[in-house]
Design a protein around this motif. Structure first.
Motif, PDB file in Angstrom:
ATOM      1  N   ILE A   1       0.852  -1.185   0.000  1.00  7.31           N
ATOM      2  CA  ILE A   1       0.000   0.000   0.000  1.00  7.31           C
ATOM      3  C   ILE A   1       0.890   1.238   0.000  1.00  7.31           C
ATOM      4  CG2 ILE A   1      -1.884  -1.176   1.186  1.00  7.31           C
ATOM      5  CD1 ILE A   1      -1.016   0.167   3.781  1.00  7.31           C
ATOM      6  N   ALA A   2       0.326   2.382  -0.346  1.00 11.49           N
ATOM      7  CA  ALA A   2       1.096   3.629  -0.353  1.00 11.49           C
ATOM      8  C   ALA A   2       0.156   4.804  -0.214  1.00 11.49           C
ATOM      9  CB  ALA A   2       1.912   3.757  -1.630  1.00 11.49           C
ATOM     10  N   GLY A   3       0.693   5.903   0.358  1.00 13.17           N
ATOM     11  CA  GLY A   3      -0.071   7.129   0.534  1.00 13.17           C
ATOM     12  C   GLY A   3       0.277   8.155  -0.524  1.00 13.17           C
TER      13      GLY A   3
ATOM     14  N   VAL B   1       5.537   6.413  -1.344  1.00 11.35           N
ATOM     15  CA  VAL B   1       6.446   5.486  -0.660  1.00 11.35           C
ATOM     16  C   VAL B   1       5.672   4.223  -0.296  1.00 11.35           C
ATOM     17  CG1 VAL B   1       7.900   5.124   1.373  1.00 11.35           C
ATOM     18  CG2 VAL B   1       7.884   7.350   0.218  1.00 11.35           C
ATOM     19  N   GLN B   2       6.144   3.068  -0.749  1.00 12.32           N
ATOM     20  CA  GLN B   2       5.385   1.831  -0.601  1.00 12.32           C
ATOM     21  C   GLN B   2       5.782   1.061   0.658  1.00 12.32           C
ATOM     22  OE1 GLN B   2       5.656  -0.450  -4.219  1.00 12.32           O
ATOM     23  NE2 GLN B   2       4.628   1.123  -5.437  1.00 12.32           N
ATOM     24  N   ILE B   3       4.754   0.507   1.305  1.00 10.39           N
ATOM     25  CA  ILE B   3       4.955  -0.335   2.481  1.00 10.39           C
ATOM     26  C   ILE B   3       4.161  -1.624   2.280  1.00 10.39           C
ATOM     27  CG2 ILE B   3       5.404   1.565   4.079  1.00 10.39           C
ATOM     28  CD1 ILE B   3       2.496   1.510   4.906  1.00 10.39           C
ATOM     29  N   LYS B   4       4.676  -2.720   2.879  1.00  7.09           N
ATOM     30  CA  LYS B   4       4.013  -4.017   2.742  1.00  7.09           C
ATOM     31  C   LYS B   4       3.382  -4.424   4.069  1.00  7.09           C
ATOM     32  CE  LYS B   4       4.928  -8.896   1.591  1.00  7.09           C
ATOM     33  NZ  LYS B   4       3.713  -9.094   0.774  1.00  7.09           N
ATOM     34  N   ILE B   5       2.183  -5.015   3.978  1.00  9.64           N
ATOM     35  CA  ILE B   5       1.439  -5.450   5.169  1.00  9.64           C
ATOM     36  C   ILE B   5       1.897  -6.854   5.575  1.00  9.64           C
ATOM     37  CG2 ILE B   5      -0.850  -6.052   6.042  1.00  9.64           C
ATOM     38  CD1 ILE B   5      -1.993  -3.958   4.105  1.00  9.64           C
ATOM     39  N   PHE B   6       2.110  -7.038   6.852  1.00  7.07           N
ATOM     40  CA  PHE B   6       2.486  -8.347   7.411  1.00  7.07           C
ATOM     41  C   PHE B   6       1.459  -8.747   8.468  1.00  7.07           C
ATOM     42  CE2 PHE B   6       6.389  -6.952   5.501  1.00  7.07           C
ATOM     43  CZ  PHE B   6       7.006  -8.116   5.067  1.00  7.07           C
ATOM     44  N   GLY B   7       0.640  -9.725   8.134  1.00  5.13           N
ATOM     45  CA  GLY B   7      -0.345 -10.217   9.092  1.00  5.13           C
ATOM     46  C   GLY B   7      -1.694  -9.536   8.955  1.00  5.13           C
TER      47      GLY B   7
ATOM     48  N   LYS C   1       5.950  -2.680   6.781  1.00  9.59           N
ATOM     49  CA  LYS C   1       7.389  -2.491   6.624  1.00  9.59           C
ATOM     50  C   LYS C   1       7.651  -1.874   5.263  1.00  9.59           C
ATOM     51  CE  LYS C   1      11.769  -5.057   6.818  1.00  9.59           C
ATOM     52  NZ  LYS C   1      12.399  -6.383   7.006  1.00  9.59           N
ATOM     53  N   LEU C   2       8.657  -0.989   5.183  1.00 10.01           N
ATOM     54  CA  LEU C   2       8.991  -0.357   3.904  1.00 10.01           C
ATOM     55  C   LEU C   2       9.450  -1.402   2.887  1.00 10.01           C
ATOM     56  CD1 LEU C   2      10.986   2.842   4.954  1.00 10.01           C
ATOM     57  CD2 LEU C   2       8.659   2.734   4.080  1.00 10.01           C
ATOM     58  N   VAL C   3       9.076  -1.191   1.621  1.00  9.33           N
ATOM     59  CA  VAL C   3       9.523  -2.071   0.535  1.00  9.33           C
ATOM     60  C   VAL C   3      10.955  -1.729   0.138  1.00  9.33           C
ATOM     61  CG1 VAL C   3       9.118  -2.713  -1.878  1.00  9.33           C
ATOM     62  CG2 VAL C   3       7.178  -2.424  -0.320  1.00  9.33           C
TER      63      VAL C   3
ATOM     64  N   PHE D   1      -4.650   5.948   1.884  1.00  6.26           N
ATOM     65  CA  PHE D   1      -3.720   4.977   1.309  1.00  6.26           C
ATOM     66  C   PHE D   1      -4.475   4.111   0.312  1.00  6.26           C
ATOM     67  CE2 PHE D   1      -0.902   6.321   4.513  1.00  6.26           C
ATOM     68  CZ  PHE D   1       0.343   5.735   4.321  1.00  6.26           C
ATOM     69  N   GLY D   2      -3.771   3.720  -0.754  1.00  5.86           N
ATOM     70  CA  GLY D   2      -4.353   2.831  -1.747  1.00  5.86           C
ATOM     71  C   GLY D   2      -3.626   1.495  -1.769  1.00  5.86           C
ATOM     72  N   GLN D   3      -4.356   0.414  -2.142  1.00  3.44           N
ATOM     73  CA  GLN D   3      -3.773  -0.935  -2.197  1.00  3.44           C
ATOM     74  C   GLN D   3      -3.314  -1.250  -3.614  1.00  3.44           C
ATOM     75  OE1 GLN D   3      -5.363  -4.347   0.192  1.00  3.44           O
ATOM     76  NE2 GLN D   3      -6.016  -5.103  -1.802  1.00  3.44           N
ATOM     77  N   TYR D   4      -2.070  -1.768  -3.752  1.00  6.45           N
ATOM     78  CA  TYR D   4      -1.471  -1.996  -5.061  1.00  6.45           C
ATOM     79  C   TYR D   4      -1.479  -3.480  -5.469  1.00  6.45           C
ATOM     80  CZ  TYR D   4       0.272   2.835  -5.099  1.00  6.45           C
ATOM     81  OH  TYR D   4       0.374   4.202  -5.107  1.00  6.45           O
ATOM     82  N   TYR D   5      -0.551  -4.253  -4.963  1.00  2.00           N
ATOM     83  CA  TYR D   5      -0.324  -5.623  -5.433  1.00  2.00           C
ATOM     84  C   TYR D   5       0.177  -6.483  -4.273  1.00  2.00           C
ATOM     85  CZ  TYR D   5       4.383  -3.694  -5.569  1.00  2.00           C
ATOM     86  OH  TYR D   5       5.571  -3.083  -5.229  1.00  2.00           O
ATOM     87  N   ASN D   6       0.284  -7.798  -4.508  1.00  2.41           N
ATOM     88  CA  ASN D   6       0.679  -8.726  -3.443  1.00  2.41           C
ATOM     89  C   ASN D   6       1.912  -9.518  -3.859  1.00  2.41           C
ATOM     90  OD1 ASN D   6       0.735 -10.459  -1.227  1.00  2.41           O
ATOM     91  ND2 ASN D   6      -0.759 -11.867  -2.132  1.00  2.41           N
TER      92      ASN D   6
END
Length: 473
Positions: A110-112, A116-122, A136-138, A157-162
């Motif tokens: 996701i990113a704002g 700057v992109q961050i990844k979701i864990f859990g 955590k930052l990509v 924030f918007g959701q991008y990819y997995n």
């Protein structure tokens, strides 16, 4: 199909081919045809014309109607609370963000606003004010961090990819969404008129096609046609300006003299959620409005935005586009073939803009709505340049098709599409010799009554926009 005036003759115009008899047999079909013909001829009720007159109707048995609205599947989510720390994520560490909903999926990037992109864990942890995500930052740069301006409460924030592991990865979750249920009520509208035995005998004739491709004629009294036009204008004022008279539980405190509730469903303007004002209309403002609307219309099969406005709206729209042309170097002299006709003492200024092609390739068109110039709200002012302020109102209406159905519809109660009956006294209204159409009275004359139970539905009400002009200080 056409409509014209004629003189009443019992040999040509009898009870069997009167509008009254036809309405009794096929109220939905005949009401639609009359709306189409009279609307095309009179041009005083655009909303009735584009819905009922163009066959965009739904008929129900009761007085309440429901429809479902699907929100966008791709949507941004807001930050619920501003985190206390700074330089979030610097050095490659995990950190937490609280969002208003749990729309984001485990594993996604996701990113704002900064990008700057961050990844979701859990999966998220529910809290009192939202949902807490571990992220955590990509970026591999240990000096990178998430800007603090991205995580202020309310920021999106918007959701991008997995992205997943190179081996032994697991499947991810997907979000699904049920459509929202909207419930409203239909409104019953009436009008009556009386006339004496000496009333004129002109008639209005409607030529309509039959199933075999031939034409047949339906007729009504000329005076009655004039009252019907007035009645349809009153209906149009409700379709446009109607204010909902009941609360979210369906209860109204508006009671009639007989003690029964008076139900007023929301008109078009009451259903539109997006509103703003302007003092100076510019192409930049137009682009901004269209850009915001087109985003929510991405799944439309036939994208169509129509702007309903008055003479004032046409005036400022034309002026804005010509100002834009002037800024681009276009002049009346260089482009005189577009704006000037004639010669010598017979010169005439011409060329007025009524459509606009957006950079996305979609075409916007203006339609004049007489209510904005001459309706009850326009009549009370205030005024700008000899025109009512309401004349400058611009209502951007999404008339696209979604799932094969028009976004704007008229909902009729079955049998109440257009009721019309007469009360006979010393005379009988022309075309109402059928006893099923008559009531009795001892008056030296007669009366005719109209009744309709209907409502206008804007199925997707977030893709339209109401823009009102304000007087400059």
């Amino acid at each position: 199909m056409r409509i014209y005036r004629d003189i009443f003759s019992e040999s040509k115009y009898n009870d069997s081919n009167s509008v009254a008899a036809a309405l009794l047999q096929k109220p939905a079909e005949i009401s639609s045809v009359i709306t189409h013909l009279s609307g095309r001829e009179d041009k005083q009720f655009p909303l009735s014309f584009i819905t009922e007159g163009m066959g965009q109707t739904v008929t129900i048995d009761g007085l309440e109607y429901e429809y479902r609205v699907m929100d966008r599947m791709d949507k941004a989510v807001a930050i619920a609370e501003t985190p206390s720390g700074t330089n979030l994520g610097i050095g490659g560490g995990f950190f937490k963000l609280v969002f208003t909903t749990n729309w984001f999926n485990n594993g996604y990037v996701i990113a704002g606003e900064s990008g700057v992109q961050i990844k979701i864990f859990g999966d998220p942890t529910p809290l009192a004010n939202g949902y807490e995500y571990t992220v955590k930052l990509v970026s591999p740069d240990p000096t990178s961090y998430l800007p603090s301006t991205d995580v202020i409460a309310g920021k999106l924030f918007g959701q991008y990819y997995n992205p997943v592991e190179t081996d032994f990865s697991r499947g991810s979750d997907s979000k699904w969404m049920a459509p929202s249920l909207i419930r409203h009520k239909l409104t019953t509208l009436r009008k009556s008129y009386s006339f004496s035995r000496a009333a004129q005998n002109a008639v209005m004739v409607f030529e309509v096609p039959t199933e075999g491709g031939k034409m047949t004629k339906l007729w009504m009294d000329w005076a009655e046609y004039q009252y019907m036009i007035q009645y349809r204008k009153e209906c149009e004022s409700y379709y446009l300006y109607g204010t909902q008279s009941y609360d979210e539980t369906g209860v109204t405190s508006l009671q009639g003299n007989n003690g029964y509730p008076i139900i007023v469903g929301p008109g078009l303007l009451d259903q539109i959620q997006n509103r703003s004002t302007y003092s100076d209309f510019t192409v930049e403002l137009l682009d901004s409005i269209l850009g915001s609307l087109y985003i929510g219309m991405s799944d439309a099969q036939e994208m169509d935005i129509t702007v309903y406005t008055g003479i004032g709206g046409f005036r400022v729209f034309d002026r804005a586009l010509k100002d834009k042309l002037g800024n681009m170097g276009f002049t009346l002299l260089v482009n005189s073939d577009k704006f000037i006709e004639g010669s010598g003492y017979e010169l005439a200024l011409q060329g007025y803009f009524r459509t606009y092609k957006h950079v996305d390739g979609h075409t916007l068109r203006l339609v004049k709505h007489p209510m904005y110039d001459f309706g009850p709200r326009a009549q009370v002012g205030p005024w700008i340049d000899a025109l009512p302020l309401e004349s400058y109102r611009m209502t951007f209406v999404d008339q696209s098709k979604y799932d094969g159905q028009s976004n704007i519809l008229m909902v009729n109660q079955r049998g109440g599409e257009m009721l019309r009956w007469g009360v006979a006294g010393s005379t009988v209204p022309n075309g109402m010799g059928n006893s099923n159409l008559l009531r009795a009275s001892d008056i030296d004359g007669a009366s005719v009554h109209f009744l309709k139970t209907a409502g206008i539905v804007l199925r997707r009400f977030t893709t339209s926009f109401d823009l009102q002009r304000i007087k400059s200080a």
